[in-house]
Design an enzyme around this catalytic site. Sequence first.
Site, PDB file in Angstrom:
ATOM      1  N   HIS A  12      30.988   2.919 -16.415  1.00 14.04           N
ATOM      2  CA  HIS A  12      31.576   2.116 -15.583  1.00 14.04           C
ATOM      3  C   HIS A  12      31.141   3.265 -14.238  1.00 14.04           C
ATOM      4  CE1 HIS A  12      34.041   5.478 -17.556  1.00 14.04           C
ATOM      5  NE2 HIS A  12      33.295   5.886 -16.694  1.00 14.04           N
ATOM      6  N   HIS A  59      38.972   9.708 -13.685  1.00 13.30           N
ATOM      7  CA  HIS A  59      38.497  10.640 -14.042  1.00 13.30           C
ATOM      8  C   HIS A  59      38.786  11.571 -12.893  1.00 13.30           C
ATOM      9  CE1 HIS A  59      36.368   7.590 -15.098  1.00 13.30           C
ATOM     10  NE2 HIS A  59      35.273   8.331 -15.624  1.00 13.30           N
ATOM     11  N   HIS A 194      26.253  10.034 -22.217  1.00 17.69           N
ATOM     12  CA  HIS A 194      26.066  10.512 -21.356  1.00 17.69           C
ATOM     13  C   HIS A 194      26.363  12.115 -20.777  1.00 17.69           C
ATOM     14  CE1 HIS A 194      29.684   8.549 -19.930  1.00 17.69           C
ATOM     15  NE2 HIS A 194      29.657   9.618 -18.911  1.00 17.69           N
ATOM     16  N   GLU A 241      33.769   8.182 -23.895  1.00 22.03           N
ATOM     17  CA  GLU A 241      33.947   7.899 -23.669  1.00 22.03           C
ATOM     18  C   GLU A 241      33.936   6.548 -24.079  1.00 22.03           C
ATOM     19  OE1 GLU A 241      33.903   8.920 -18.508  1.00 22.03           O
ATOM     20  OE2 GLU A 241      32.211   7.147 -19.397  1.00 22.03           O
TER      21      GLU A 241
HETATM   22  C1  DHB Z   1      28.684   9.565 -14.337  1.00 22.86           C
HETATM   23  C2  DHB Z   1      29.169   8.218 -15.368  1.00 22.86           C
HETATM   24  C3  DHB Z   1      30.474   9.095 -15.645  1.00 22.86           C
HETATM   25  O1  DHB Z   1      30.846   7.477 -16.550  1.00 22.86           O
HETATM   26  C4  DHB Z   1      31.531   8.686 -14.866  1.00 22.86           C
HETATM   27  O2  DHB Z   1      33.041   8.961 -15.644  1.00 22.86           O
HETATM   28  C5  DHB Z   1      30.754  10.177 -13.830  1.00 22.86           C
HETATM   29  C6  DHB Z   1      29.876  10.235 -13.362  1.00 22.86           C
HETATM   30  C7  DHB Z   1      27.480   9.992 -14.552  1.00 22.86           C
HETATM   31  O3  DHB Z   1      26.407   9.495 -14.880  1.00 22.86           O
HETATM   32  O4  DHB Z   1      27.076  10.365 -12.711  1.00 22.86           O
HETATM   33 FE    FE Z   2      33.298   8.349 -16.592  1.00 24.65          FE
END
Ligand code: DHB
Ligand code: FE
Length: 319
Positions: A12, A59, A194, A241
């Site tokens: 997302h 978030h 990530h 996540e």
């Molecule tokens: C990013 C990815 C995410 O899932 C998020 O909630 C906020 C930022 C990113 O890759 O920058």
């Molecule tokens: Fe996220």
Amino acid sequence: MAKIIAGIGSSHVPAIGAALDNGKTEEPYWKRVFSGFVKSKEWMAETKPDVAIVVYNDHASAFSVDLIPTFALGCAAEFPPADEGWGPRPVPVVQGHPALAAHIAQSVILDEFDLTIVNKMEVDHGLTVPMNLLFGQPKDAWPCPVIPLAVNVVMYPPPTGHRCYMLGKALRRALESYPEDLKVVIFGTGGLSHQISGPRAGLINSKWDKSFLDNLSKDPKKLTRIPHLEYMREAGAEGIEMVMWLIMRGALDDKVDEVYRFYTVPASNTAVGHIILENARKASGTRKVAGKSKRGAAGKSRQAAARKTIHRIASKGTR
Ligand code: DHB
Ligand code: FE
């Protein structure tokens, strides 16, 4: 009864929303990402769910450190897009399904999963970006009502993968006891690997991600035993996540057909993963729903055709 016919896993990443909103989808960087969702949009247009349950995380848009529900079920009639710092995204207001959501709340809470009921909530990129990826960019309205299920994966302690998987099963029991015939799809969103801040910012672990996707299809119970520390170590701080995908998986049959998968690195800081899993018994469930509108055989052959259009896109991870 309401029946879950398929589960969709999708990252997302907020920058995907920004690329859509700012007309950047044809730029090579973004084209690579959006190419992975062309067939999925066709699949969704063919599948035509009556309702989507979208498991996602907020978030710090609707909630903050003041209030951190572990599982929050959106029971409102509508959910406007949140202002995440650049004004609300130019996407339609999400229409809810208060009657089904109230039924789910009752069934799941009496099944001993203590959900938080939310009657007013704005939704952020965690929900709206996967909606765009699967439903495109409708101007006025999304094609079906949505029940948001927000999961805390932002502040320690998030729920375990096992708890998420078992909640998926409770959701399924809830749907199956709903009196109206409805075709439901469930989204698990977020991930894949990530990490956004700290010394390991930018971490991607394609090997681990791909093994997660393999097991999601074939051996999800194995995934329910992954401890939080392993997500942190292998998939980065925000990789946690991915526990949300286990709610989606728990709501499906033990055996599923993986009809589509896509993986690319990166979008923004994140490995983008996407999967579509159909319940092996989708055909009979669909026949039941379709039977009501007397389109059994035609509906089935349309689904067979849709399935044929789906093919795996070979992953081209750069790391
Ligand atoms: C990013 C990815 C995410 O899932 C998020 O909630 C906020 C930022 C990113 O890759 O920058
Ligand atoms: Fe996220």
